[in-house]
Design a protein around this motif. Structure first.
Motif, PDB file in Angstrom:
ATOM      1  N   ARG A  62       0.837  -1.203   0.000  1.00 19.07           N
ATOM      2  CA  ARG A  62       0.000   0.000   0.000  1.00 19.07           C
ATOM      3  C   ARG A  62       0.872   1.253   0.000  1.00 19.07           C
ATOM      4  N   GLU A  63       1.955   1.236   0.791  1.00 20.69           N
ATOM      5  CA  GLU A  63       2.871   2.376   0.840  1.00 20.69           C
ATOM      6  C   GLU A  63       3.547   2.619  -0.501  1.00 20.69           C
ATOM      7  N   GLN A  64       3.675   1.566  -1.315  1.00 17.88           N
ATOM      8  CA  GLN A  64       4.252   1.710  -2.653  1.00 17.88           C
ATOM      9  C   GLN A  64       3.203   2.168  -3.663  1.00 17.88           C
ATOM     10  N   GLY A  65       1.974   2.391  -3.187  1.00 17.63           N
ATOM     11  CA  GLY A  65       0.906   2.849  -4.067  1.00 17.63           C
ATOM     12  C   GLY A  65       0.239   1.731  -4.843  1.00 17.63           C
ATOM     13  N   LEU A  66       0.421   0.502  -4.404  1.00 22.46           N
ATOM     14  CA  LEU A  66      -0.129  -0.646  -5.115  1.00 22.46           C
ATOM     15  C   LEU A  66      -1.414  -1.136  -4.463  1.00 22.46           C
ATOM     16  N   GLN A  67      -2.275  -1.724  -5.272  1.00 22.02           N
ATOM     17  CA  GLN A  67      -3.532  -2.273  -4.775  1.00 22.02           C
ATOM     18  C   GLN A  67      -3.366  -3.765  -4.512  1.00 22.02           C
ATOM     19  N   VAL A  68      -4.044  -4.240  -3.479  1.00 23.55           N
ATOM     20  CA  VAL A  68      -3.894  -5.627  -3.035  1.00 23.55           C
ATOM     21  C   VAL A  68      -5.267  -6.195  -2.697  1.00 23.55           C
ATOM     22  N   GLY A  69      -5.490  -7.444  -3.073  1.00 26.52           N
ATOM     23  CA  GLY A  69      -6.682  -8.154  -2.636  1.00 26.52           C
ATOM     24  C   GLY A  69      -6.413  -8.782  -1.277  1.00 26.52           C
ATOM     25  N   TRP A  70      -7.338  -8.607  -0.345  1.00 31.31           N
ATOM     26  CA  TRP A  70      -7.189  -9.162   1.009  1.00 31.31           C
ATOM     27  C   TRP A  70      -8.458  -9.910   1.381  1.00 31.31           C
ATOM     28  N   MET A  71      -8.284 -11.110   1.919  1.00 33.51           N
ATOM     29  CA  MET A  71      -9.421 -11.835   2.466  1.00 33.51           C
ATOM     30  C   MET A  71      -8.961 -12.610   3.687  1.00 33.51           C
ATOM     31  N   ASP A  72      -9.782 -12.554   4.747  1.00 34.59           N
ATOM     32  CA  ASP A  72      -9.585 -13.406   5.911  1.00 34.59           C
ATOM     33  C   ASP A  72     -10.936 -14.016   6.264  1.00 34.59           C
ATOM     34  N   ALA A  73     -10.989 -14.807   7.304  1.00 32.40           N
ATOM     35  CA  ALA A  73     -12.215 -15.530   7.636  1.00 32.40           C
ATOM     36  C   ALA A  73     -13.369 -14.606   7.992  1.00 32.40           C
ATOM     37  N   THR A 119     -14.055 -11.772   6.362  1.00 29.88           N
ATOM     38  CA  THR A 119     -14.460 -11.019   5.181  1.00 29.88           C
ATOM     39  C   THR A 119     -15.860 -11.449   4.748  1.00 29.88           C
ATOM     40  N   GLU A 120     -16.782 -10.497   4.757  1.00 35.42           N
ATOM     41  CA  GLU A 120     -18.165 -10.795   4.371  1.00 35.42           C
ATOM     42  C   GLU A 120     -18.464 -10.349   2.944  1.00 35.42           C
ATOM     43  N   HIS A 121     -17.913  -9.199   2.549  1.00 35.28           N
ATOM     44  CA  HIS A 121     -18.146  -8.695   1.196  1.00 35.28           C
ATOM     45  C   HIS A 121     -17.128  -9.352   0.272  1.00 35.28           C
ATOM     46  N   LEU A 122     -17.563 -10.338  -0.482  1.00 33.89           N
ATOM     47  CA  LEU A 122     -16.662 -11.103  -1.340  1.00 33.89           C
ATOM     48  C   LEU A 122     -16.520 -10.412  -2.691  1.00 33.89           C
ATOM     49  N   THR A 123     -15.334  -9.910  -2.960  1.00 33.59           N
ATOM     50  CA  THR A 123     -15.032  -9.117  -4.142  1.00 33.59           C
ATOM     51  C   THR A 123     -14.409  -9.994  -5.224  1.00 33.59           C
ATOM     52  N   PRO A 124     -14.867  -9.881  -6.470  1.00 30.26           N
ATOM     53  CA  PRO A 124     -14.218 -10.626  -7.550  1.00 30.26           C
ATOM     54  C   PRO A 124     -12.764 -10.186  -7.717  1.00 30.26           C
ATOM     55  N   PHE A 125     -11.950 -11.047  -8.317  1.00 31.02           N
ATOM     56  CA  PHE A 125     -10.544 -10.730  -8.579  1.00 31.02           C
ATOM     57  C   PHE A 125     -10.453  -9.454  -9.406  1.00 31.02           C
ATOM     58  N   ASP A 126      -9.458  -8.630  -9.099  1.00 29.57           N
ATOM     59  CA  ASP A 126      -9.234  -7.369  -9.798  1.00 29.57           C
ATOM     60  C   ASP A 126      -7.839  -7.417 -10.422  1.00 29.57           C
ATOM     61  N   ASP A 127      -7.769  -7.247 -11.751  1.00 27.02           N
ATOM     62  CA  ASP A 127      -6.479  -7.303 -12.455  1.00 27.02           C
ATOM     63  C   ASP A 127      -5.502  -6.225 -12.012  1.00 27.02           C
ATOM     64  N   SER A 128      -5.993  -5.171 -11.359  1.00 22.82           N
ATOM     65  CA  SER A 128      -5.098  -4.102 -10.917  1.00 22.82           C
ATOM     66  C   SER A 128      -4.342  -4.481  -9.638  1.00 22.82           C
ATOM     67  N   TRP A 129      -4.728  -5.574  -8.985  1.00 20.02           N
ATOM     68  CA  TRP A 129      -4.034  -5.997  -7.766  1.00 20.02           C
ATOM     69  C   TRP A 129      -2.626  -6.466  -8.083  1.00 20.02           C
ATOM     70  N   SER A 130      -1.687  -6.038  -7.264  1.00 15.87           N
ATOM     71  CA  SER A 130      -0.312  -6.504  -7.388  1.00 15.87           C
ATOM     72  C   SER A 130      -0.091  -7.803  -6.641  1.00 15.87           C
ATOM     73  N   ALA A 131      -0.995  -8.095  -5.709  1.00 15.34           N
ATOM     74  CA  ALA A 131      -0.881  -9.323  -4.907  1.00 15.34           C
ATOM     75  C   ALA A 131      -2.244  -9.643  -4.323  1.00 15.34           C
ATOM     76  N   VAL A 132      -2.425 -10.899  -3.961  1.00 17.48           N
ATOM     77  CA  VAL A 132      -3.579 -11.299  -3.166  1.00 17.48           C
ATOM     78  C   VAL A 132      -3.042 -11.910  -1.881  1.00 17.48           C
ATOM     79  N   LEU A 133      -3.637 -11.523  -0.772  1.00 15.61           N
ATOM     80  CA  LEU A 133      -3.227 -12.012   0.540  1.00 15.61           C
ATOM     81  C   LEU A 133      -4.425 -12.692   1.184  1.00 15.61           C
TER      82      LEU A 133
END
Length: 127
Positions: A74-85, A87-101
Motif C-alpha cells: 500500500r505504501e508503494q501505491g499498489l492495490q492488493v486483494g485481502w481476504m480473511d475468515a 471477510t463478508e463482502h466477497l469481491t471478484p478478482f481485480d487485475d489491478s491488484w499486485s498481490a492477493v493475501l
C-alpha cells in the motif's frame, strides 16, 4: 469531602503491523523471502507470480506478516486483494491488484474457499 482519582488508560491506536516490527525468531527465512519479494522487480514488486504459503502455530506471527506485506505494498501505491475468515463482502478478482493475501484460510466457508481459489488462479495467470 471525597477526592477524585485519575487512572491513565492506554487507549492509543494499535500500530499498523510492519516488517520492521516483526520479531522473526525462528522465522528469519520467511521474513527475508518476503522482503526480497517486496524489493525486487518494477515498482518494488515482482510481477511474476510468487506464491508464498505461511503456516505455523497460533500466535507465531502469520497474520502480522501478511498485514505488514499489505501495508508495504500500500505504501508503494499498489492495490492488493485481502481476504480473511471475517471477510463478508466477497469481491471478484481485480487485475489491478499486485498481490492477493489470504489469511486464516483454514477457517474459510465454502464461498470464501471458492473465491480464494479463483483469486489464486487469476493471480498465477496475470492478464
Amino acid at each position: 469531602m471525597s477526592h477524585m482519582k485519575q487512572l491513565a488508560l492506554d487507549i492509543g491506536l494499535t500500530p499498523v503491523p510492519t516488517l520492521e516490527r516483526f520479531y522473526p525468531g525462528p522465522n528469519t527465512a520467511a521474513l527475508q523471502h518476503l522482503r526480497s519479494a517486496l524489493e525486487g522487480g518494477q515498482g518494488g514488486v515482482l510481477r511474476a507470480p510468487v506464491p508464498v504459503y505461511l503456516w505455523g502455530e497460533s500466535g507465531s506471527g502469520k497474520t502480522h506478516l501478511l498485514k505488514a506485506v499489505h501495508e508495504a505494498l500500500r505504501e508503494q501505491g499498489l492495490q492488493v486483494g485481502w481476504m480473511d475468515a471475517s471477510t463478508e463482502h466477497l469481491t471478484p478478482f481485480d487485475d489491478s491488484w499486485s498481490a492477493v493475501l489470504l489469511d486464516e484460510v483454514d477457517l474459510y466457508d465454502s464461498q470464501q474457499q471458492a473465491l480464494a481459489f479463483n483469486w489464486f488462479i487469476n493471480a498465477l495467470n496475470p492478464a
